[in-house]
Design a protein around this motif. Structure first.
Motif, PDB file in Angstrom:
ATOM      1  N   UNK A 106     -15.522  77.932  -3.695  1.00  0.00           N
ATOM      2  CA  UNK A 106     -15.294  76.507  -3.485  1.00  0.00           C
ATOM      3  C   UNK A 106     -13.860  76.235  -3.079  1.00  0.00           C
ATOM      4  N   UNK A 107     -13.502  74.964  -3.076  1.00  0.00           N
ATOM      5  CA  UNK A 107     -12.183  74.542  -2.609  1.00  0.00           C
ATOM      6  C   UNK A 107     -11.290  74.212  -3.793  1.00  0.00           C
ATOM      7  N   UNK A 108     -10.338  75.099  -4.071  1.00  0.00           N
ATOM      8  CA  UNK A 108      -9.422  74.852  -5.186  1.00  0.00           C
ATOM      9  C   UNK A 108      -8.722  73.499  -5.093  1.00  0.00           C
ATOM     10  N   UNK A 109      -8.235  73.101  -3.911  1.00  0.00           N
ATOM     11  CA  UNK A 109      -7.471  71.852  -3.855  1.00  0.00           C
ATOM     12  C   UNK A 109      -8.263  70.602  -4.236  1.00  0.00           C
ATOM     13  N   UNK A 110      -9.589  70.704  -4.284  1.00  0.00           N
ATOM     14  CA  UNK A 110     -10.394  69.529  -4.633  1.00  0.00           C
ATOM     15  C   UNK A 110     -10.635  69.395  -6.128  1.00  0.00           C
ATOM     16  N   UNK A 111     -10.222  70.379  -6.911  1.00  0.00           N
ATOM     17  CA  UNK A 111     -10.278  70.233  -8.371  1.00  0.00           C
ATOM     18  C   UNK A 111      -9.263  69.171  -8.799  1.00  0.00           C
ATOM     19  N   UNK A 112      -9.596  68.460  -9.852  1.00  0.00           N
ATOM     20  CA  UNK A 112      -8.781  67.300 -10.219  1.00  0.00           C
ATOM     21  C   UNK A 112      -7.815  67.590 -11.352  1.00  0.00           C
ATOM     22  N   UNK A 113      -6.689  66.880 -11.293  1.00  0.00           N
ATOM     23  CA  UNK A 113      -5.677  66.835 -12.347  1.00  0.00           C
ATOM     24  C   UNK A 113      -5.312  65.371 -12.536  1.00  0.00           C
ATOM     25  N   UNK A 114      -5.368  64.891 -13.760  1.00  0.00           N
ATOM     26  CA  UNK A 114      -5.043  63.499 -14.053  1.00  0.00           C
ATOM     27  C   UNK A 114      -5.845  62.537 -13.168  1.00  0.00           C
ATOM     28  N   UNK A 115      -7.101  62.882 -12.946  1.00  0.00           N
ATOM     29  CA  UNK A 115      -7.993  61.985 -12.222  1.00  0.00           C
ATOM     30  C   UNK A 115      -7.902  62.021 -10.713  1.00  0.00           C
ATOM     31  N   UNK A 116      -7.025  62.865 -10.163  1.00  0.00           N
ATOM     32  CA  UNK A 116      -6.902  62.993  -8.709  1.00  0.00           C
ATOM     33  C   UNK A 116      -6.951  64.460  -8.320  1.00  0.00           C
ATOM     34  N   UNK A 117      -7.448  64.734  -7.132  1.00  0.00           N
ATOM     35  CA  UNK A 117      -7.497  66.121  -6.676  1.00  0.00           C
ATOM     36  C   UNK A 117      -6.085  66.679  -6.532  1.00  0.00           C
ATOM     37  N   UNK A 118      -5.987  67.993  -6.668  1.00  0.00           N
ATOM     38  CA  UNK A 118      -4.694  68.630  -6.435  1.00  0.00           C
ATOM     39  C   UNK A 118      -4.207  68.342  -5.024  1.00  0.00           C
ATOM     40  N   UNK A 119      -5.125  68.295  -4.070  1.00  0.00           N
ATOM     41  CA  UNK A 119      -4.742  67.977  -2.697  1.00  0.00           C
ATOM     42  C   UNK A 119      -4.104  66.600  -2.599  1.00  0.00           C
ATOM     43  N   UNK A 120      -4.651  65.624  -3.307  1.00  0.00           N
ATOM     44  CA  UNK A 120      -4.072  64.279  -3.290  1.00  0.00           C
ATOM     45  C   UNK A 120      -2.663  64.275  -3.867  1.00  0.00           C
ATOM     46  N   UNK A 121      -2.428  65.054  -4.908  1.00  0.00           N
ATOM     47  CA  UNK A 121      -1.079  65.150  -5.481  1.00  0.00           C
ATOM     48  C   UNK A 121      -0.101  65.747  -4.469  1.00  0.00           C
ATOM     49  N   UNK A 122      -0.533  66.796  -3.765  1.00  0.00           N
ATOM     50  CA  UNK A 122       0.344  67.430  -2.781  1.00  0.00           C
ATOM     51  C   UNK A 122       0.652  66.462  -1.640  1.00  0.00           C
ATOM     52  N   UNK A 123      -0.368  65.765  -1.165  1.00  0.00           N
ATOM     53  CA  UNK A 123      -0.166  64.798  -0.083  1.00  0.00           C
ATOM     54  C   UNK A 123       0.844  63.736  -0.502  1.00  0.00           C
ATOM     55  N   UNK A 124       0.698  63.228  -1.714  1.00  0.00           N
ATOM     56  CA  UNK A 124       1.598  62.169  -2.191  1.00  0.00           C
ATOM     57  C   UNK A 124       3.034  62.664  -2.250  1.00  0.00           C
ATOM     58  N   UNK A 125       3.246  63.904  -2.662  1.00  0.00           N
ATOM     59  CA  UNK A 125       4.597  64.422  -2.818  1.00  0.00           C
ATOM     60  C   UNK A 125       5.228  64.830  -1.482  1.00  0.00           C
ATOM     61  N   UNK A 126       4.417  65.291  -0.539  1.00  0.00           N
ATOM     62  CA  UNK A 126       4.968  65.824   0.700  1.00  0.00           C
ATOM     63  C   UNK A 126       5.055  64.787   1.815  1.00  0.00           C
TER      64      UNK A 126
END
Length: 209
Positions: free
Chosen positions: A23-43
């Motif tokens: 599966x896709x690791x970046x789509x697993x969630x942390x604090x209610x958002x996907x890891x990908x969403x966290x990376x997008x927000x920071x970068x």
């Protein structure tokens, strides 16, 4: 101080995630958002735009609204293939932009000064490449790449069958930009199911810093 050169961000999500059970690791969630969403927000605030490198059906990432590019090199050739795909996209679609920064899409604590410090490191060292390091460990996939080296990279991948990021980068000269690994390693990535619980703990400690 001069502004950093215009840089496009590349989120590498092309791995097979075998240790996570597929599966896709970046789509697993942390604090209610996907890891990908966290990376997008920071970068996103550090870059002139973002790309997502992912193989397979791109529909699964459609909600993120990013250009999705697949590897041109067959057989899951690793992160160098994703970096080459990003450099090729940049040369075709944004020829005025000379720099690409790559990050793993499952690193939810990426530093908010990543791009600036990578550029500073390569400029100070007088070399064309830079990558991140923390706690005495290098993270070659978290790196800064000039479009001018894309044909050399294509030759390395297609003719020499080179797959190791650090070995290819060392040919050209690569500077290290170092971050502390405490209290939270900014390059923590989730490779196994247990890492998701650790990521939740670290997020609670770090907050939105």
């Amino acid at each position: 101080m001069a502004a950093d050169p215009t840089t496009l961000g590349l989120l590498l999500a092309g791995g097979l995630a075998r240790r996570m059970g597929g599966g896709d690791k970046p789509l697993h969630t942390i604090a209610g958002r996907s890891m990908l969403a966290h990376v997008i927000e920071r970068l996103s605030s550090q870059c002139a735009g973002l790309l997502l490198n992912a193989n397979g059906d791109p529909v699964r990432f459609a909600d993120y609204g990013l250009p999705i590019i697949a590897d041109d090199v067959p057989d899951f050739a690793g992160p160098l293939a994703g970096i080459l795909a990003g450099l090729d996209w940049l040369a075709t679609n944004r020829p005025e932009t000379e720099w690409l920064v790559s990050v793993a899409a499952d690193t939810p604590f990426i530093p908010r000064d990543l791009v600036a410090r990578l550029h500073a490191a390569r400029e100070e060292a007088g070399v064309p490449l830079a990558c991140a390091a923390s706690g005495g460990r290098t993270h070659p996939v978290i790196g800064l790449w000039p479009v001018s080296l894309r044909q050399d990279l294509r030759h390395a991948l297609m003719v020499e069958d080179e797959r190791k990021v650090s070995r290819w980068a060392a040919r050209h000269g690569v500077a290290m930009a170092e971050w502390p690994a405490e209290p939270v390693d900014p390059f923590f990535n989730a490779n196994q199911p247990d890492d998701l619980a650790e990521a939740e703990r670290l997020y609670a400690m770090l907050g939105n810093a």
